[in-house]
Design a protein around this motif. Sequence first.
Motif, PDB file in Angstrom:
ATOM      1  N   ASN A  27      26.785 -54.235 -57.482  1.00  0.00           N
ATOM      2  CA  ASN A  27      26.494 -55.150 -56.183  1.00  0.00           C
ATOM      3  C   ASN A  27      27.399 -56.208 -56.010  1.00  0.00           C
ATOM      4  O   ASN A  27      26.985 -57.538 -56.397  1.00  0.00           O
ATOM      5  CB  ASN A  27      24.677 -55.348 -56.148  1.00  0.00           C
TER       6      ASN A  27
ATOM      7  N   VAL B  15      25.670 -58.859 -52.750  1.00  0.00           N
ATOM      8  CA  VAL B  15      24.424 -59.281 -52.747  1.00  0.00           C
ATOM      9  C   VAL B  15      24.064 -60.125 -53.935  1.00  0.00           C
ATOM     10  O   VAL B  15      24.369 -59.701 -55.109  1.00  0.00           O
ATOM     11  CB  VAL B  15      23.344 -58.418 -52.313  1.00  0.00           C
TER      12      VAL B  15
ATOM     13  N   ARG C 292      21.064 -61.030 -56.092  1.00  0.00           N
ATOM     14  CA  ARG C 292      19.694 -60.112 -56.473  1.00  0.00           C
ATOM     15  C   ARG C 292      18.614 -61.395 -56.469  1.00  0.00           C
ATOM     16  O   ARG C 292      18.776 -62.170 -57.013  1.00  0.00           O
ATOM     17  CB  ARG C 292      19.871 -59.620 -57.565  1.00  0.00           C
TER      18      ARG C 292
ATOM     19  N   ASP D  16      19.051 -62.384 -51.447  1.00  0.00           N
ATOM     20  CA  ASP D  16      19.675 -62.034 -50.045  1.00  0.00           C
ATOM     21  C   ASP D  16      18.774 -60.812 -49.999  1.00  0.00           C
ATOM     22  O   ASP D  16      18.385 -59.914 -50.928  1.00  0.00           O
ATOM     23  CB  ASP D  16      20.982 -61.678 -50.039  1.00  0.00           C
TER      24      ASP D  16
ATOM     25  N   GLU E  38      18.204 -56.780 -49.543  1.00  0.00           N
ATOM     26  CA  GLU E  38      18.735 -55.725 -50.477  1.00  0.00           C
ATOM     27  C   GLU E  38      17.836 -54.582 -50.338  1.00  0.00           C
ATOM     28  O   GLU E  38      16.634 -54.226 -50.172  1.00  0.00           O
ATOM     29  CB  GLU E  38      18.681 -56.416 -51.821  1.00  0.00           C
TER      30      GLU E  38
ATOM     31  N   GLU F  19      25.983 -54.015 -48.558  1.00  0.00           N
ATOM     32  CA  GLU F  19      25.871 -54.298 -49.925  1.00  0.00           C
ATOM     33  C   GLU F  19      27.386 -54.258 -50.782  1.00  0.00           C
ATOM     34  O   GLU F  19      27.699 -54.929 -51.436  1.00  0.00           O
ATOM     35  CB  GLU F  19      24.969 -53.717 -50.756  1.00  0.00           C
TER      36      GLU F  19
END
Length: 858
Positions: free
Chosen positions: A43, A46, A48, A51, A53, A252
Amino acid sequence: MAKNIKAYKHADKRSHTPSTEEAGMEQNNPKVKGKEELDLPKNPIVHRGQDPELFWMNKYGADETDDRLQVDIRSLYRHEHISPELLVNGLYKLKKETNGNGQPTLFDAFGNSFELDELEKPTSYYTHQDGWSNRLIQGDSLLVMTSLLEREGMAGKVQCIYMDPPYGIKYGSNWQMQLNKRDVKDGSDEYLTGEPEMIKAYRDTWELGIHSYLSYMRDRLLVAKELMTESGSCFVQISDENVHLVRSLMDEVFGSENFVSLISFRKTGSQSSSLIGVINDYLILYAKNKNEFETKFRKLYKKVSLKEVDDYNQIMLASGKIRKEKISIEERENPSSLPTGSKAFQATSLQSDGRSNNVDYKFEFEGKTYQPASDAHWKTSINGLKKLSEKNRITKTKNGNTLRYVRFFEDFPLREMNSNWNDTYAPSAKEKEYVVQTSIDVIQRCILMTTDPGDLVLDPTCGSGTTAYVAEQWGRRWITIDTSRIALNIAKTRLMTALFPYYYLYDEVHRGLIVNGAGHANAADIRNGFVYETVPHITLKSLANDEPAETEILYDKPKADNKRIRVSGPFTVETLQNFEPIAPGELEKKDSGATDITSFEQKIFQHLKSAGIKNGLKNETAIFTRVEPLASAYIHAEGFYQTEKGECKAFFHIGPQFGTVSRQAVNEAVKECRNRGGANWLIILGFSFESDISNVTETTSVGTFEVTKVRMADDLLQEGLLKKDKKAASFMTIGEPDVKLHKEKDSVTVEIAGMDIYDPIKDVVKSFNREDIAYWMVDDDYDGANFIVKQVFFCGGDDEFDKWRKALEKTVKVEIDEDAWERLYKHISHPIAYKKGKKIAVRVISQFGEESTKVLSL
């Protein structure tokens, strides 16, 4: 070669890679030894927990902690070299060339890739540069793209990626099983693929349903992004079933700020449904860097008629007066019914938002003074307004309080392409040549909007090869990938026999440079583009300032030379590395942990004991009384069967469950069989085989043993996927092509006299029938390392080269060699010059994509 038969060449280079015959020679290359695995963040955009997701099962592994994508790096091998320009050369009678610039050569087609010394080859891989040839690659797209990225250094080289992944289809959907059979029935077991690579792709992609699908897409998009230039673009074709999920996923991978458009295109005329019929599919377009992409984007225009534009609803008569009545429906349908000399127009605003302190706002028109609204200004100066008035380009609103600009329909009777493509449906079923085929118009627009001639286009989902076909037509370089042998062979024959208009190159027209003058100082470069049609675009600005009308380039309308024809440029067919050396330590791990492999082997042993191996030549079946596994890397089991002489022993090499048996693995099995001794049969079990694996008799100090290819029954792969489970099916030996040489004076011809071909639909090996062979190819001067297609024949066909013949006779006006033309659909080759010691390689491809290669020495 007649001067009027051309193929575009590219000045770009590509890394020198091993051929199939050289597989394994690259193992000591520093590029191969230096890095074994690609590592990327799963990823990259983004954060974790911070944001928004999209989540799905196993996105970050079973324990949700695996945030890295790791992919094995494998080699790609050149399997075939194809130059349609060389193939067409033998189909007409060539007049003597006086300028020495007629016949194309292998150097013209492929550069200097065949001239390396044997000792230099291992170190030259991935460092030496060959002339560019396009690429048709069989293999898992994730592994292939990783190889391009890491082995060949292609990061930042691809301008446009077009992906047409499965939309979320089930295994029972329409797989094309034969090259010549398109009447496929959805959901029927008879039409379910037996190709191991395809079944693995299915199991990997849908094991967890949509969760597996999203992981499949995410992994491939991550690697694809690394291959893209900064101004590059990525299109994903998708249905409404998963468009919302895939768009979130692409946010993403690329970042939401790099989203460009969601394009809707029509796929069918009507669709019955209990609710609302779906007639559209979608293209999701992202840029790698949207700011850079804007510099590369090319606007496309569509010519429109008056009936397609409702906003042009007024008429100015020839006298300059405006007709009170609006345009009627009948006049829109038939513009010739409009009054003579009249023009359709729309009245548009003369004002722009925002006040300007440096503009005189008062303008007198027809005895009345006008000025813009308090928060607006005129779109041009007062002097410009006067010029517009003089040209009868200003009118008043109905109440007389506001001035409007008169924009005639004929000022620019084209419209910019927007995100709604309603004209892409082909109503005639005949226009769809293959089971799964996207409209050419759709892919053509994508490529023309985002690339220029000479740019590189990548399609990891080849299918019938439409992206490669369109890229070839428009002078783009291309790479296309598929796991299916059927798909690759459909694309290969389509590209081999394709015919295109010859578009004038900018360099040849405006700079007088030489077309296809490879290495020449005055060579035309396709990267400088074509000569395009242009159209004037009359605007308010050009009229108000007395400037010439602007011109718009029609990138889909290059000027064509009707006296020249064009065939596909040179391309290579390539395969992904199948051979995986197994160290003793790894073998112990495999034996202790791979329960699924053990289960697979046990099923094989059960089939060998219950159904046995059927010999397609003698119609005999060997039933094994017992089969015992062996702890060995290349001899996996031994089995015992009864013959007229008593009990005999055979060794088994079991190929990969989801892959192709490699020649290197067979060589290792043969060595081990020699060392062990005691067996008179080495059986190579597989679902598919590299084409240069042959059935042979091996001699040892204590006798001989036969090496036989045996095709395993498809139901071993398809367990749980079929509506009805098959009974245990016999394994089938795969026969070799019976190739004969006929010598006559100073030449020889090759004849395909016979061949046993495995039919996965009927699960039988069939004896030779001309229609069972899709096509066969000849390299009439085989060097042992590179299969170069010099001749091709379609035994089961009758019209593959019809377009070529018509073009040669009518456009180029050359004399057809009738004998050569008749042989195109036969099983006897064109004459080959005899030379002692010369090698001739013959490759036969069945309707099921199975290949066999035979090498003959003169």
